[in-house]
Scaffold this active site. Structure first.
Site, short mmCIF file in Angstrom:
data_model
loop_
_atom_site.label_atom_id
_atom_site.label_comp_id
_atom_site.label_asym_id
_atom_site.label_seq_id
_atom_site.Cartn_x
_atom_site.Cartn_y
_atom_site.Cartn_z
N ASP A 195 2.84 -28.01 -4.44
CA ASP A 195 3.38 -29.23 -3.83
C ASP A 195 4.85 -28.96 -3.51
O ASP A 195 5.61 -28.51 -4.36
CB ASP A 195 3.24 -30.40 -4.81
CG ASP A 195 3.50 -31.74 -4.14
OD1 ASP A 195 2.63 -32.62 -4.22
OD2 ASP A 195 4.59 -31.92 -3.54
N ASP B 174 2.13 -31.62 2.48
CA ASP B 174 2.99 -30.74 1.66
C ASP B 174 2.30 -30.27 0.39
O ASP B 174 2.94 -29.87 -0.58
CB ASP B 174 4.30 -31.45 1.33
CG ASP B 174 4.20 -32.33 0.10
OD1 ASP B 174 3.13 -32.94 -0.09
OD2 ASP B 174 5.18 -32.38 -0.66
N GLU B 175 0.96 -30.28 0.40
CA GLU B 175 0.23 -30.02 -0.83
C GLU B 175 -1.05 -29.26 -0.52
O GLU B 175 -1.70 -29.54 0.48
CB GLU B 175 -0.12 -31.41 -1.39
CG GLU B 175 -0.51 -31.51 -2.79
CD GLU B 175 -1.01 -32.94 -3.05
OE1 GLU B 175 -1.69 -33.11 -4.04
OE2 GLU B 175 -0.73 -33.85 -2.24
P1 TTP Z 1 5.07 -36.12 -2.00
O1 TTP Z 1 4.68 -34.73 -2.32
O2 TTP Z 1 4.42 -37.22 -2.74
O3 TTP Z 1 6.63 -36.31 -2.22
P2 TTP Z 1 7.80 -35.31 -1.98
O4 TTP Z 1 7.36 -33.98 -1.53
O5 TTP Z 1 8.80 -35.99 -1.08
O6 TTP Z 1 8.49 -35.21 -3.40
P3 TTP Z 1 7.96 -34.42 -4.68
O7 TTP Z 1 9.03 -33.41 -4.97
O8 TTP Z 1 7.86 -35.45 -5.76
O9 TTP Z 1 6.67 -33.80 -4.33
O10 TTP Z 1 4.88 -36.38 -0.46
C1 TTP Z 1 5.10 -35.38 0.53
C2 TTP Z 1 5.69 -35.94 1.79
O11 TTP Z 1 4.84 -36.96 2.31
C3 TTP Z 1 7.01 -36.60 1.56
O12 TTP Z 1 8.10 -35.70 1.69
C4 TTP Z 1 7.04 -37.68 2.59
C5 TTP Z 1 5.59 -38.02 2.84
N1 TTP Z 1 5.29 -39.31 2.18
C6 TTP Z 1 5.39 -40.48 2.94
O13 TTP Z 1 5.68 -40.43 4.13
N2 TTP Z 1 5.13 -41.69 2.32
C7 TTP Z 1 4.80 -41.78 1.01
O14 TTP Z 1 4.59 -42.88 0.47
C8 TTP Z 1 4.71 -40.57 0.23
C9 TTP Z 1 4.33 -40.61 -1.23
C10 TTP Z 1 4.94 -39.37 0.87
MG MG Z 2 5.83 -32.98 -2.50
#
Ligand code: TTP
Ligand code: MG
Length: 404
Positions: free
Chosen positions: A9, A105-106
């Site tokens: 992630d 992103d995962e």
């Molecule tokens: P996530 O992996 O949930 O968050 P993140 O990568 O920003 O942070 P983390 O380090 O905790 O992983 O989500 C990935 C991307 O998806 C995030 O950068 C933006 C998008 N996203 C949205 O647009 N809306 C949302 O509610 C969430 C959870 C994510």
């Molecule tokens: Mg993330």
């Protein structure tokens, strides 16, 4: 082969991409989702610096502005995020062909078969992090464990820029102290009920007598408790992962000879089982399909207790199903076999729990090798019928390609 599943992630993904594009944003509270003047809208992501102020995804922008008035607010650039996402994916595909993107992103990667080549979990994770840094300059977090469930939970625990490796057998112990909310499937309603039984951690749930749990949740109690123990067999699904494998044959003349039909069926079972093993998968549900004279089609299915990829077990199920198909007096125009409820082959589980022996797997492995080299027809069991007695093979009547 031990099953090793990697979950990756990206950290504060959108914000990190922006920080790479504009290094002056590094180390600053950055909030993606809208400009400071945008009244509506929600935060899609916040840099870790902004999170210190309590800003998080899905929060209304207005709230974020109140919590972090000196933050930098941006709308974001989705094309750039997709581009970075594709680069990450291609790094992952250089480690294993079994990659399942789970969001922008995962992703999950089945790295079981990459262990020897790369020198183990730690080396695999280090390689991926380094390559992603080189290709995108982005930070990420990686977890490797025996399954998707545990790896997914673990990445969240070691963010940002983290790595964790959970050995086989350590899954339940790893999850034990974590709050119940960390377990996928334990939503607010479920947790509210469980808290009445004194269940606060994943370990509490794992230890709850199954009878108690069943009274509250019915049959789904078992799945819930298995997850709490860190058990999961769901495969990493790529675009080419088959959902079912089937094969069928239409006869030149409708057949009433069930001995012959049975032999055709054995042949079809061997072919589908071979395709199943080619994909490194197992089946839990075997379906017999029969089209009678007049085009009426019936299917008869049986679900196994344990998944299998062994010919004789699949044939055994078909033998159980045959009498039902024979109740009809009509002749048969088409007969087929379909394997569904597919999962990745679990040699581990087999050795301890399954009835079939390791020896069988070895034999089939060498049979498959010969077939792979010299063609399927080189080895066939005595009971299976040769292709010549079926109508124009391959082109029209056999549902070739196996995977549907
Ligand atoms: P996530 O992996 O949930 O968050 P993140 O990568 O920003 O942070 P983390 O380090 O905790 O992983 O989500 C990935 C991307 O998806 C995030 O950068 C933006 C998008 N996203 C949205 O647009 N809306 C949302 O509610 C969430 C959870 C994510
Ligand atoms: Mg993330």
């Amino acid at each position: 082969m031990k099953r090793r599943i990697l979950h990756i992630d990206m950290d504060a993904f959108f914000a990190s991409v922006e920080q790479v594009l504009d290094p002056s944003l590094r180390g600053k509270p950055l909030i993606i989702g809208g400009e400071k003047t945008d009244l509506r809208g929600v935060v899609s992501t916040a840099s870790y610096e902004a999170r210190k102020f309590g800003v998080h995804s899905a929060m209304p922008l207005a709230t974020a502005k109140r919590l972090c008035p000196h933050g930098i607010f941006m709308r974001g650039n989705h094309a750039r995020y997709r581009e970075a996402s594709l680069k990450v994916r291609s790094v992952l595909e250089s480690v294993s062909p079994i990659v399942e993107p789970a969001s922008i992103d995962e992703a999950y990667v089945d790295v079981s078969g990459s262990q020897r080549l790369f020198g183990g979990d730690d080396a695999i994770a280090a390689f991926i992090k380094k390559r992603i840094r080189e290709e995108t300059s982005l930070p990420c977090t990686i977890a490797i464990s025996p399954n998707k469930l545990v790896s997914k939970i673990a990445t969240d625990q070691v963010k940002p820029d983290g790595y964790i490796c959970i050995a086989e057998g350590e899954e339940a112990g790893y999850l034990r102290p974590l709050p119940l909310a960390k377990l996928p499937g334990a939503g607010p309603r479920t947790r509210e009920v469980l808290e009445r039984y004194g269940v606060h951690t994943i370990g509490d749930l794992a230890a709850l007598p199954i009878g108690t749990l069943e009274k509250v949740f019915g049959p789904s109690a078992h799945g819930l408790q298995r997850r709490a123990r860190g058990e999961s067999t769901s495969p990493v699904e790529t675009d080419s992962t088959p959902k079912s494998i089937s094969r069928e044959t239409t006869f030149e003349h409708d057949l009433g000879d069930w001995d012959k039909l049975e032999r055709v069926l054995v042949y079809l079972a061997e072919r589908t089982a071979y395709t199943l093993r080619e994909h490194g998968m197992e089946t839990k549900c075997v379906t017999l399909k029969v089209r009678y004279t007049g085009f009426d089609t019936k299917t008869f299915a049986h679900t196994l207790d344990e998944p299998t990829s062994v010919d004789s077990e699949i044939i055994g199920v078909l033998h159980q199903l045959l009498p039902k198909a024979r109740e009809r007096r009509d002749k048969v125009r088409l007969i087929g076999v379909a394997l569904t409820s597919l999962s990745r082959n679990q040699h581990q589980l087999r050795l301890f729990g399954g009835q079939h022996s390791e020896k069988w797997e070895k034999v089939l492995e060498s049979v498959d090798k010969v077939r792979g080299r010299h063609g399927f027809e080189t080895i066939r069991t005595a009971k299976s019928v040769p292709r010549s007695s079926m109508r124009s093979p391959r082109t029209h009547n056999e549902n070739d390609g196996g995977a549907t």
